[in-house]
Write an enzyme that holds these catalytic residues in place. Structure first.
Site, short mmCIF file in Angstrom:
data_model
loop_
_atom_site.label_atom_id
_atom_site.label_comp_id
_atom_site.label_asym_id
_atom_site.label_seq_id
_atom_site.Cartn_x
_atom_site.Cartn_y
_atom_site.Cartn_z
N LYS A 132 0.68 -1.15 0.01
CA LYS A 132 0.01 -0.12 -0.06
C LYS A 132 0.83 1.18 -0.10
O LYS A 132 2.17 1.18 0.36
CB LYS A 132 -0.88 0.01 1.22
CG LYS A 132 -0.14 -0.10 2.74
CD LYS A 132 0.10 0.60 3.45
CE LYS A 132 -0.05 2.22 3.28
NZ LYS A 132 1.07 3.15 4.03
N LYS B 55 -1.25 -7.45 12.40
CA LYS B 55 -1.13 -7.38 13.95
C LYS B 55 -1.83 -8.32 14.66
O LYS B 55 -3.20 -8.25 14.42
CB LYS B 55 -1.23 -5.77 14.20
CG LYS B 55 -0.26 -4.85 13.50
CD LYS B 55 -0.30 -3.59 14.12
CE LYS B 55 0.45 -2.63 13.14
NZ LYS B 55 1.64 -2.46 13.69
N HIS C 48 -4.82 1.29 6.26
CA HIS C 48 -4.97 0.68 7.94
C HIS C 48 -6.11 1.32 8.69
O HIS C 48 -6.61 0.15 9.21
CB HIS C 48 -3.70 1.35 8.74
CG HIS C 48 -2.35 1.06 7.87
ND1 HIS C 48 -1.97 0.07 7.10
CD2 HIS C 48 -1.16 1.85 8.04
CE1 HIS C 48 -0.86 0.15 6.89
NE2 HIS C 48 -0.12 1.08 7.25
N LYS D 286 1.61 11.88 12.66
CA LYS D 286 2.91 11.64 13.12
C LYS D 286 3.55 12.78 14.29
O LYS D 286 3.09 13.79 14.41
CB LYS D 286 3.79 11.83 11.77
CG LYS D 286 3.54 10.61 10.93
CD LYS D 286 4.70 10.65 9.88
CE LYS D 286 4.18 9.41 9.01
NZ LYS D 286 4.28 8.08 9.51
N ASP E 69 -1.89 7.72 3.36
CA ASP E 69 -0.92 6.92 3.94
C ASP E 69 -1.64 6.17 5.02
O ASP E 69 -1.04 4.87 5.18
CB ASP E 69 0.24 7.82 4.62
CG ASP E 69 1.39 6.79 5.18
OD1 ASP E 69 1.74 5.98 4.47
OD2 ASP E 69 1.88 7.21 6.32
N GLU F 75 1.81 8.16 16.22
CA GLU F 75 3.14 7.92 15.95
C GLU F 75 4.01 8.90 16.58
O GLU F 75 3.75 10.07 16.70
CB GLU F 75 3.28 7.68 14.63
CG GLU F 75 2.53 6.45 13.78
CD GLU F 75 3.05 6.49 12.36
OE1 GLU F 75 4.02 5.87 12.15
OE2 GLU F 75 2.53 7.03 11.49
N HIS G 240 -0.27 -4.02 6.39
CA HIS G 240 0.34 -4.93 7.48
C HIS G 240 -0.47 -4.61 8.95
O HIS G 240 -0.16 -5.53 9.63
CB HIS G 240 1.73 -4.53 7.67
CG HIS G 240 1.93 -3.15 8.24
ND1 HIS G 240 1.98 -2.10 7.58
CD2 HIS G 240 2.26 -2.91 9.51
CE1 HIS G 240 2.15 -1.10 8.52
NE2 HIS G 240 2.43 -1.47 9.66
C1 BG6 Z 1 2.79 2.62 7.26
C2 BG6 Z 1 2.96 4.11 6.84
O1 BG6 Z 1 2.09 1.90 6.32
O2 BG6 Z 1 2.72 2.35 8.34
C3 BG6 Z 1 3.92 4.68 7.76
O3 BG6 Z 1 3.49 4.17 5.38
C4 BG6 Z 1 3.61 4.53 9.22
O4 BG6 Z 1 3.78 6.14 7.44
C5 BG6 Z 1 3.47 2.78 9.27
O5 BG6 Z 1 4.55 4.99 9.95
C6 BG6 Z 1 3.12 2.62 10.86
O6 BG6 Z 1 3.22 1.24 11.16
P1 BG6 Z 1 3.41 0.63 12.53
O7 BG6 Z 1 3.08 -0.65 12.33
O8 BG6 Z 1 4.57 1.16 12.90
O9 BG6 Z 1 2.14 1.21 13.16
#
Ligand code: BG6
Length: 544
Positions: free
Chosen positions: A179, A213, A282, A394, A277, A247, A209
């Protein structure tokens, strides 16, 4: 670990592992990039430590080393980079024995994704590695490349003769598409068409992803393996739901000691922003698992149909609703954990210098959002009138993601009869990361002769209940692709439906073209303006 847990696991072996092939080669496009460094190579390393990879297995990377880091020996280069990534990001620490075993099966073909000659070299390397490791042609291609390059990659793979027939019984070819798929609905449709012209749907794995989780998967178990939640899981009992993905990280990674920029995602993130993003994929995928109807089986397409049902019912916003219900913002300089960190625009400028690329004119005064908050509705019987509040950003004070289900207030009688001091509502919060687990906030009587009510928490914690570290999402998902299990991957219609929901927001932003976004200081929970999404409803953002 409790005994009953051990016996249940022993009685029911993990299905996906039992279907793993004997042999497989993983070919990573973009092996020299950020995702491979931070996530993919450490994930494969952990699978190696856990001893769950096929017995005949190797990884071939494809991509160009960063400028100025010309590979003397390409294999050495990728091994050093992998080792560095594992040292920094691996779930399990680097261990020299496992490392040696992992490194001997790791190779790099340096080359550009649009150079036909590089694909000839890649094919020669794949054939040689198949020979060396006794792999009879089963290949997984992981396309960790920007969306604009996906079409180019799959077409070259086809021309180079690297895609086998989906019905070939002895060996498989599968493709993992990262993605975001596209930067809007039209480009997503185009990409999926090109991929569809080269790979059958059964060979295609669109990865998100978050679906790998543990805590996200546990949403289904929580809802459908316990009898108490499902009867309450609807507009009759739920006041609202908040999904937060916070984040601490920003655009770039810095060396803790020297402050030097080690890696930057500006080349990808700038001009993309948080809505594309994080929200389009997600957060909407998590929302689907929270809100979907019970699937009648765990077969991949049955689960995916149920998820699609949610996406198809998302209420699309008018321009006025976008203005009212969606807020975007960008971080400016501030402190996180006592450390000064730069604002987004400065980070973008420095990133392009580090990448030795000219700064695009629209990035000089970038309006890429690094924070989004929104209110949305799902127009179906179960969720009619229940607001879902989503928030992601972020450079917030910490990494913390959760889904919080807030139940309706009890009637204003008995223990809740004081109009000025209402009881705290019951909240079920599912911590996606870190400290994975869940908590239920309930009202309880404070011990003593008077009736005084106090909110208390019932807690479940993954690490204290099950011990060990929770596997990274990419570990599970890479195994699933090798096992041919598509349950946790996005189907084409779901990707399109998610884009259909965000398009009115993107289109509106494109039309209004502001010069500056609302700002928030690094290390804060976002801009004050985010309150206007939730406060008029008499609710507030949760403190994490
Ligand atoms: C990614 C995004 O898909 O997921 C990133 O492109 C983001 O910007 C990341 O930081 C977050 O993933 P996780 O697993 O660290 O929460």
């Amino acid at each position: 670990m409790p005994d009953d847990f051990v016996s249940a696991r022993q009685a029911e072996p993990d299905v996906s592992k039992s279907l793993l092939p004997q042999s497989c080669q993983l070919i990573i496009f973009g092996a020299t990039g950020d995702l491979s460094w931070r996530k993919l190579l450490p994930a494969v390393y952990n699978l190696n430590i856990d001893g769950v990879l096929p017995s005949h297995f190797a990884v071939v990377g494809f991509g160009l080393p960063a400028e100025g880091q010309v590979a003397g020996d390409a294999d050495d280069y990728i091994r050093q980079r992998a080792k560095d990534g594992i040292r920094r990001f691996s779930r399990q620490p680097l261990d020299e024995d496992h490392w040696a075993d992992f490194a001997r099966a790791l190779f790099l073909v340096p080359g550009s994704f649009n150079d036909a000659r590089a694909y000839a070299l890649l094919k020669a390397k794949i054939d040689a590695v198949d020979q060396q490791f006794g792999i009879p042609g089963s290949h997984v291609f992981y396309l960790a490349v920007p969306p604009t390059l996906i079409g180019t990659c799959v077409e070259h793979l086809k021309t180079a003769g690297l895609i086998s027939d989906p019905n070939e019984p002895r060996a498989f070819t599968r493709v993992i598409v990262e993605k975001p798929i596209g930067r809007d609905l039209n480009s997503a449709v185009d990409i999926m068409q090109v991929v569809g012209a080269c790979f059958a749907e059964s060979q295609t794995y669109r990865i998100d992803h978050y679906l790998g989780k543990e805590t996200v998967q546990n949403l289904l178990v929580l809802r459908f393996a316990n009898s108490i939640f499902e009867p309450l899981w609807n507009q009759k009992y739920i006041d609202h739901i908040q999904i937060t993905v916070a984040e601490e990280e920003g655009l770039a990674q810095y060396d803790a000691a020297t402050g030097e920029m080690l890696a930057t995602r500006a080349g990808y993130y700038e001009g993309i922003g948080a809505l594309r993003d994080m929200v389009q994929n997600h957060m909407l995928q998590v929302l689907c698992l929270v809100a979907m109807e019970p699937p009648w089986s765990l077969k991949p397409d049955v689960v995916r149909d149920a998820k699609a049902g949610v996406l198809n019912c998302l209420r699309r916003m008018t321009d006025a609703e976008v203005e009212k219900n969606v807020l975007r913002a960008q971080y400016i300089e501030g402190d996180i954990n006592g450390k000064r960190v730069p604002g987004y625009r400065k980070e973008v400028r420095e990133s392009f210098e580090v990448m030795k690329r000219p700064l695009p004119s629209e990035s000089v005064h970038s309006t890429t959002e690094t924070f989004v908050a929104m209110k949305l509705f799902i127009d179906n019987w179960r969720w009619a009138g229940v607001p879902f509040y989503l928030r992601t950003g972020k450079r917030l004070p910490k990494r913390a993601s959760e889904v919080a289900i807030q139940f309706k207030d009890v009637p204003q009688i008995l223990f809740n009869d004081h109009p000025d001091v209402p009881l705290e509502p019951t909240v079920l919060s599912l911590r996606v990361q870190p400290e994975e687990g869940l908590a239920m906030r309930i009202a309880s009587k404070l011990p003593g002769p008077k009736v005084r009510i106090y909110p208390v928490k019932m807690e479940f914690n993954y690490s204290s209940s099950f011990g060990g570290t929770t596997p990274e999402a990419y570990e599970r998902l890479i195994l699933d692709v090798m096992a041919g299990d598509a349950t946790l991957f996005m189907r084409r219609d779901a990707v399109e439906a998610a884009w259909r929901f965000v398009m009115p927001i993107l289109d509106h932003w494109e039309r209004v073209r502001v010069r500056d976004l609302p700002e928030y200081q690094c290390g804060t929970w976002g801009p004050v303006e985010a309150d206007r999404i939730i406060a008029p409803d008499g609710r507030q953002w949760r403190t994490l």
